[in-house]
Design a protein around this motif. Sequence first.
Motif, mmCIF file in Angstrom:
data_model
loop_
_atom_site.group_PDB
_atom_site.id
_atom_site.type_symbol
_atom_site.label_atom_id
_atom_site.label_comp_id
_atom_site.label_asym_id
_atom_site.label_seq_id
_atom_site.Cartn_x
_atom_site.Cartn_y
_atom_site.Cartn_z
ATOM 1 N N VAL A 149 18.460 55.196 6.989
ATOM 2 C CA VAL A 149 17.406 55.739 7.836
ATOM 3 C C VAL A 149 16.490 54.579 8.217
ATOM 4 O O VAL A 149 15.832 53.991 7.356
ATOM 5 C CB VAL A 149 16.605 56.831 7.105
ATOM 6 N N GLY A 150 16.448 54.225 9.486
ATOM 7 C CA GLY A 150 15.635 53.107 9.933
ATOM 8 C C GLY A 150 14.541 53.549 10.876
ATOM 9 O O GLY A 150 14.791 54.324 11.812
ATOM 10 N N ALA A 151 13.327 53.063 10.642
ATOM 11 C CA ALA A 151 12.185 53.412 11.487
ATOM 12 C C ALA A 151 11.830 52.232 12.388
ATOM 13 O O ALA A 151 11.594 51.126 11.893
ATOM 14 C CB ALA A 151 10.985 53.793 10.626
ATOM 15 N N ALA A 152 11.789 52.470 13.692
ATOM 16 C CA ALA A 152 11.398 51.447 14.665
ATOM 17 C C ALA A 152 12.253 50.191 14.493
ATOM 18 O O ALA A 152 13.469 50.251 14.671
ATOM 19 C CB ALA A 152 9.911 51.160 14.540
ATOM 20 N N LEU A 153 11.666 49.043 14.113
ATOM 21 C CA LEU A 153 12.472 47.837 13.933
ATOM 22 C C LEU A 153 13.445 47.996 12.764
ATOM 23 O O LEU A 153 14.515 47.389 12.752
ATOM 24 C CB LEU A 153 11.579 46.620 13.716
ATOM 25 N N GLY A 154 13.096 48.835 11.800
ATOM 26 C CA GLY A 154 14.023 49.121 10.713
ATOM 27 C C GLY A 154 15.317 49.743 11.218
ATOM 28 O O GLY A 154 16.374 49.591 10.607
ATOM 29 N N ALA A 155 15.243 50.454 12.348
ATOM 30 C CA ALA A 155 16.442 51.020 12.952
ATOM 31 C C ALA A 155 17.367 49.921 13.462
ATOM 32 O O ALA A 155 18.592 50.040 13.380
ATOM 33 C CB ALA A 155 16.060 51.958 14.095
ATOM 34 N N GLU B 162 9.324 50.315 9.252
ATOM 35 C CA GLU B 162 8.949 49.763 10.550
ATOM 36 C C GLU B 162 8.280 48.395 10.416
ATOM 37 O O GLU B 162 7.888 47.986 9.324
ATOM 38 C CB GLU B 162 7.988 50.731 11.263
ATOM 39 N N MET B 163 8.129 47.690 11.547
ATOM 40 C CA MET B 163 7.396 46.426 11.556
ATOM 41 C C MET B 163 5.953 46.679 11.122
ATOM 42 O O MET B 163 5.298 47.604 11.611
ATOM 43 C CB MET B 163 7.413 45.799 12.953
ATOM 44 N N GLY B 164 5.472 45.880 10.196
ATOM 45 C CA GLY B 164 4.122 46.053 9.691
ATOM 46 C C GLY B 164 4.018 47.089 8.598
ATOM 47 O O GLY B 164 2.941 47.316 8.054
ATOM 48 N N GLY B 165 5.119 47.729 8.260
ATOM 49 C CA GLY B 165 5.112 48.742 7.221
ATOM 50 C C GLY B 165 5.539 48.190 5.875
ATOM 51 O O GLY B 165 5.649 46.976 5.679
ATOM 52 N N ASP C 181 4.929 59.316 21.323
ATOM 53 C CA ASP C 181 5.184 57.894 21.079
ATOM 54 C C ASP C 181 4.943 57.103 22.354
ATOM 55 O O ASP C 181 5.697 57.227 23.326
ATOM 56 C CB ASP C 181 6.617 57.707 20.591
ATOM 57 N N THR C 182 3.901 56.278 22.361
ATOM 58 C CA THR C 182 3.607 55.448 23.531
ATOM 59 C C THR C 182 4.261 54.067 23.434
ATOM 60 O O THR C 182 4.317 53.344 24.427
ATOM 61 C CB THR C 182 2.088 55.265 23.691
ATOM 62 N N PHE C 183 4.748 53.700 22.237
ATOM 63 C CA PHE C 183 5.410 52.405 22.047
ATOM 64 C C PHE C 183 6.884 52.480 22.455
ATOM 65 O O PHE C 183 7.400 51.578 23.112
ATOM 66 C CB PHE C 183 5.298 51.953 20.588
ATOM 67 N N ARG C 184 7.566 53.546 22.038
ATOM 68 C CA ARG C 184 8.970 53.771 22.379
ATOM 69 C C ARG C 184 9.099 55.214 22.888
ATOM 70 O O ARG C 184 9.518 56.100 22.158
ATOM 71 C CB ARG C 184 9.860 53.550 21.164
ATOM 72 N N GLN D 257 23.839 61.869 18.373
ATOM 73 C CA GLN D 257 22.997 63.042 18.611
ATOM 74 C C GLN D 257 21.587 62.559 18.901
ATOM 75 O O GLN D 257 21.057 61.704 18.191
ATOM 76 C CB GLN D 257 22.986 63.962 17.387
ATOM 77 N N SER D 258 20.964 63.088 19.940
ATOM 78 C CA SER D 258 19.630 62.665 20.343
ATOM 79 C C SER D 258 18.671 63.849 20.303
ATOM 80 O O SER D 258 18.989 64.923 20.822
ATOM 81 C CB SER D 258 19.672 62.062 21.747
ATOM 82 N N LEU D 259 17.515 63.635 19.669
ATOM 83 C CA LEU D 259 16.504 64.673 19.557
ATOM 84 C C LEU D 259 15.138 64.115 19.963
ATOM 85 O O LEU D 259 14.870 62.929 19.789
ATOM 86 C CB LEU D 259 16.408 65.184 18.119
ATOM 87 N N VAL D 260 14.283 64.982 20.475
ATOM 88 C CA VAL D 260 12.888 64.634 20.731
ATOM 89 C C VAL D 260 12.028 65.536 19.857
ATOM 90 O O VAL D 260 12.095 66.763 19.956
ATOM 91 C CB VAL D 260 12.517 64.820 22.217
ATOM 92 N N LEU D 261 11.238 64.916 18.977
ATOM 93 C CA LEU D 261 10.417 65.646 18.030
ATOM 94 C C LEU D 261 8.947 65.596 18.454
ATOM 95 O O LEU D 261 8.517 64.650 19.127
ATOM 96 C CB LEU D 261 10.564 65.052 16.628
ATOM 97 N N ASP D 262 8.198 66.592 18.040
ATOM 98 C CA ASP D 262 6.766 66.653 18.349
ATOM 99 C C ASP D 262 6.016 65.767 17.363
ATOM 100 O O ASP D 262 5.448 66.230 16.373
ATOM 101 C CB ASP D 262 6.268 68.089 18.257
ATOM 102 N N THR D 263 6.016 64.466 17.633
ATOM 103 C CA THR D 263 5.429 63.496 16.716
ATOM 104 C C THR D 263 5.144 62.199 17.459
ATOM 105 O O THR D 263 5.349 62.105 18.674
ATOM 106 C CB THR D 263 6.386 63.248 15.524
ATOM 107 N N GLY D 264 4.685 61.180 16.719
ATOM 108 C CA GLY D 264 4.367 59.893 17.315
ATOM 109 C C GLY D 264 5.376 58.827 16.964
ATOM 110 O O GLY D 264 6.520 59.129 16.589
ATOM 111 N N HIS D 265 4.959 57.560 17.047
ATOM 112 C CA HIS D 265 5.880 56.441 16.860
ATOM 113 C C HIS D 265 6.308 56.288 15.404
ATOM 114 O O HIS D 265 7.505 56.200 15.115
ATOM 115 C CB HIS D 265 5.231 55.148 17.349
ATOM 116 N N VAL D 266 5.352 56.256 14.487
ATOM 117 C CA VAL D 266 5.690 56.077 13.068
ATOM 118 C C VAL D 266 5.827 57.478 12.465
ATOM 119 O O VAL D 266 5.017 57.920 11.657
ATOM 120 C CB VAL D 266 4.619 55.235 12.337
ATOM 121 N N MET D 267 6.857 58.159 12.866
ATOM 122 C CA MET D 267 6.981 59.590 12.584
ATOM 123 C C MET D 267 7.160 59.912 11.109
ATOM 124 O O MET D 267 6.768 60.986 10.648
ATOM 125 C CB MET D 267 8.118 60.187 13.412
ATOM 126 N N ALA D 268 7.719 59.000 10.330
ATOM 127 C CA ALA D 268 7.879 59.265 8.897
ATOM 128 C C ALA D 268 6.527 59.359 8.200
ATOM 129 O O ALA D 268 6.395 60.025 7.173
ATOM 130 C CB ALA D 268 8.724 58.173 8.243
#
Length: 265
Positions: A94-100, A30-33, A196-199, A215-226
């Motif tokens: 596998v891309g996280a946030a901007l990495g996606a 992700e950005m900043g990661g 996730d309040t950012f996305r 395929q779309s899923l909603v997981l019980d987690t936040g923005h930087v889920m990894a």
Amino acid sequence: MGTQWIEANGARFRYEFRPRGAGTLVLVHEMGGRLESFDGLTTSLGEQWSILRYDQRGAGQSDRIIGSLSIDTAAADLAGVLDGLEIAGPVIVVGAALGASVAIRFAAKWPARAAALVLLAPSTGLIADNEAATIEKIEILEKSAQEGTVALASNGTRLSDPASSAATWRMLIGLDLTADLAGLSCPVLVAAGTKDTFRPPAHVAEVAARIPGAQSLVLDTGHVMAIETPDLVAATIATFLNNAGFVPGSPVPAGVSTSAGRVSG
């Protein structure tokens, strides 16, 4: 094997590659990661898959961004790292946030090199309501870079290079992946986080709806889920790949053959 460095696409990148077989997962942070953002995933996924992760340009210990940054450059960085390591076959990105977004542009430009995509809370452009705050953030970062003062990320950590952060944010402002999303032909998993309040999930669902067959899923987690829920994310990725017909040690689904040439950075 610890982290190493490689020259690719005109820059120097810090990376870690753990080969386990023919099938390779590429983790784009992700950005900043930095590549350590995926520490929690490599423990379980790395038992069955080869894992490549790297600090993106302007992040971690890789080269800083000089001037502006484009999504094409970021995608070519990924292609260049693969070339430098002689990973010519298709990979699962596998891309996280901007990495996606980097993963999406990579797959759009070189579809034969992308076996599948996993998009975690994808940041595919700036949410309109956030534009004013983002521009203000960029101006603060650029001022910090000019004056040599300390700049902090949203989590309170010190940014090693505010100029690179500003350039990355500017790229996000003008980012448009509409055509890329519509043209994706490989299996795609899009995951959102309930916290996730950012996305938020509604925004991520709009991204998934633009990808044929995603395929779309909603997981019980936040923005930087990894980072926040690595076991949940690793299990989700493993299930997706298994259901899509991927077998550890093989870069493409069972019964499918493909070819891919190398791409120069």
